[in-house]
Enzyme design. Structure first.
Site, mmCIF file in Angstrom:
data_model
loop_
_atom_site.group_PDB
_atom_site.id
_atom_site.type_symbol
_atom_site.label_atom_id
_atom_site.label_comp_id
_atom_site.label_asym_id
_atom_site.label_seq_id
_atom_site.Cartn_x
_atom_site.Cartn_y
_atom_site.Cartn_z
ATOM 1 N N GLY A 11 59.635 61.706 -1.322
ATOM 2 C CA GLY A 11 59.063 60.680 -2.185
ATOM 3 C C GLY A 11 59.601 59.292 -1.908
ATOM 4 O O GLY A 11 60.571 59.105 -1.170
ATOM 5 N N LYS A 66 41.655 45.190 39.971
ATOM 6 C CA LYS A 66 42.719 46.018 39.404
ATOM 7 C C LYS A 66 44.027 45.759 40.145
ATOM 8 O O LYS A 66 44.096 45.867 41.357
ATOM 9 C CB LYS A 66 42.334 47.501 39.500
ATOM 10 C CG LYS A 66 43.222 48.452 38.688
ATOM 11 C CD LYS A 66 44.433 48.990 39.413
ATOM 12 C CE LYS A 66 44.104 49.794 40.632
ATOM 13 N NZ LYS A 66 45.327 50.391 41.254
ATOM 14 N N HIS A 100 29.847 39.124 43.298
ATOM 15 C CA HIS A 100 29.098 40.215 42.689
ATOM 16 C C HIS A 100 29.389 41.560 43.341
ATOM 17 O O HIS A 100 29.647 41.655 44.531
ATOM 18 C CB HIS A 100 27.582 39.963 42.761
ATOM 19 C CG HIS A 100 27.170 39.048 43.854
ATOM 20 N ND1 HIS A 100 26.565 37.840 43.621
ATOM 21 C CD2 HIS A 100 27.308 39.128 45.202
ATOM 22 C CE1 HIS A 100 26.337 37.222 44.762
ATOM 23 N NE2 HIS A 100 26.783 37.984 45.732
ATOM 24 N N TYR A 128 34.799 45.802 44.326
ATOM 25 C CA TYR A 128 36.004 46.372 43.737
ATOM 26 C C TYR A 128 37.198 45.924 44.565
ATOM 27 O O TYR A 128 37.276 46.203 45.770
ATOM 28 C CB TYR A 128 35.953 47.898 43.702
ATOM 29 C CG TYR A 128 37.295 48.497 43.331
ATOM 30 C CD1 TYR A 128 37.808 48.343 42.041
ATOM 31 C CD2 TYR A 128 38.066 49.175 44.267
ATOM 32 C CE1 TYR A 128 39.044 48.850 41.696
ATOM 33 C CE2 TYR A 128 39.307 49.696 43.928
ATOM 34 C CZ TYR A 128 39.792 49.532 42.642
ATOM 35 O OH TYR A 128 41.019 50.026 42.300
ATOM 36 N N ALA A 173 29.077 40.601 48.543
ATOM 37 C CA ALA A 173 28.583 41.625 47.621
ATOM 38 C C ALA A 173 28.842 43.020 48.169
ATOM 39 O O ALA A 173 28.651 43.279 49.355
ATOM 40 C CB ALA A 173 27.092 41.433 47.383
ATOM 41 N N ALA A 230 29.165 41.962 57.989
ATOM 42 C CA ALA A 230 28.547 42.782 56.948
ATOM 43 C C ALA A 230 28.429 44.231 57.400
ATOM 44 O O ALA A 230 28.148 44.519 58.563
ATOM 45 C CB ALA A 230 27.173 42.231 56.594
#
Length: 434
Positions: free
Chosen positions: A84, A328, A339, A342, A356, A399
């Site tokens: 209590g 990250k 765009h 990662y 991209a 690319a």
């Protein structure tokens, strides 16, 4: 204000069964911090002697709060022999001549309202708030600025049932009151618990004045359920965002934005609708565009989004991060990543352009590897950089290139895609066979 005038005891020993969770109630998060964090933070603003009474999941509570505070006294309640709220006070050593007893499930309490307990006179100060519908609450009967009695609803007369004042559950006592009455508490009640509220009745019976202090219901209402938790988070979000806007941060549709307690803004910043900024993120002179997520990252003199994601330990400066770009544990300075890319476990230097669809392949299923990219590097669309990779200054990656582990020297061009073949009339020949 003199922080040595009052000791504070925070009761945080309960299980919180109404939360219906395996986690201790006071450890449930509100805007990125455990609810107990907030009442401790507020308490430390007015007192140099703060004790937290713990029992249920003691080690987890102590470990969690020790990450933020190194000057808190943790007192373990003997919940078996002395359960209590009154039992919680039995092991507490009070340093100052007055003590304020708070609950760990009240994250919305402001320092300004606690100041009222410092200013209130009397050996016993009892908090109350007024409810439009006090049904279910015990009533506090006040006459001549003094609490005359506390009556439970089932025992109240018709006249007493009209009273809207109820007990808010926070008390300030003189040290001598605690020392006198805590040893006298009994557990001869249905729950067999020691109740702090019994001190009120014992002191009143001894002719000691009980001073009522009106407090804000929205601040002092306890968080006991997941619904309460959600309500508290909405209020806390408003407090955080209003404070930031008052300090100069521009927010578009702030009701759609989520910002946690530890986030810091400096300079002129804009946050568009739907953004989520969490952890210890720091935003400096930057524009965070719609529906972007930033977690434990630093953004300086940059624009992020829309629909970008900065995961923990990202540090970007003078950089453009466009839509559907995920960063990250990487440092980017003076970089453009417009765009669909990662960038993980990487360092990227100024003047570099990330095309991209560029991916840093940083994980082989067992270990993570670093990618280091120098200055003025042009990386073409749809390229994969299989770490560990070091790319020196002034390099071009064509690319569609897959760059396998290794080093690219300054001035070089990397091309891995084969020359395209064109087969005349193949379409017609192929479908003619169907």
């Amino acid at each position: 204000m003199n922080k040595n005038k009052i000791s504070i005891v925070i009761l945080a020993a309960g299980k919180g069964s109404r939360m219906k969770s395996s986690k201790a109630k006071v450890l449930h998060p509100i805007c990125g911090k455990e609810m107990l964090y907030y009442i401790i933070k507020t308490s430390r603003a007015i007192s140099d002697d703060v004790s937290v009474v713990v029992a249920h999941q003691r080690d987890a509570v102590v470990e969690s709060m020790s990450r933020y505070f190194n000057d808190i006294n943790f007192v373990t309640q003997d919940a078996i022999n002395f359960p209590g709220t009154g039992g919680a006070m039995k092991g507490v050593n009070i340093k100052n001549e007055r003590v304020l007893v708070l609950n760990g499930d009240m994250p919305l309490v402001e320092k300004s309202s606690l100041d009222g307990f410092l200013e209130a006179q009397g050996d016993v100060v009892m908090s109350i708030f007024n409810l439009q519908n006090p049904s279910g609450y015990g009533r506090v009967i006040i006459e001549d600025a003094e609490v005359k009695k506390i009556v439970e609803q089932k025992d109240a007369t018709l006249q007493e049932l009209k009273v809207q004042s109820v007990n808010a559950g926070i008390y300030a006592f003189s040290k001598k009151i605690i020392e006198k009455y805590i040893p006298l508490l009994q557990n001869n009640n249905a729950q067999e618990e020691y109740y702090l509220t019994d001190i009120i009745s014992m002191a009143r019976n001894d002719g000691i004045k009980i001073t009522p202090l009106l407090v804000n219901e929205n601040e002092y209402k306890g968080v006991n359920s997941k619904k309460d938790l959600s309500d508290a988070e909405i209020i806390m979000q408003d407090k955080i965002k209003n404070s930031l806007m008052e300090s100069g941060v521009t927010m578009q549709l702030p009701s759609t934005i989520y910002i946690e307690e530890g986030v810091v803004f400096e300079g002129e910043c804009i946050v568009e609708n739907g953004c989520r900024i969490t952890g210890e993120s720091k935003i400096i002179n930057s524009h965070i565009k719609a529906h972007s997520v930033i977690e434990d990252s630093i953004v300086k003199n940059s624009d992020v989004g829309p629909l970008a994601h900065l995961r923990p330990a990202s540090n970007i400066e003078d950089t453009h991060i466009g839509n559907f770009v995920e960063i990250k544990k990487s440092t980017l300075k003076g970089v453009k990543a417009g765009h669909l890319s990662y960038i993980g476990d990487a360092t990227v230097d100024e003047g570099t352009n990330i095309g991209a669809g560029v991916i840093t392949c940083n994980y082989d299923g067992i270990n993570k590897y670093k990618t280091v990219i120098g200055k003025n590097v042009f990386i073409g669309s749809d390229s994969q950089l299989i770490a560990p990779v070091v790319i020196e200054d002034n390099v071009m990656i064509a690319a569609g290139t897959t760059l396998r582990s290794g080093k690219v020297n300054s001035g070089e061009l990397v091309v891995s895609a084969s020359k395209s073949r064109i087969i005349k009339d193949f379409y017609y020949k192929f479908f003619a066979k169907k």
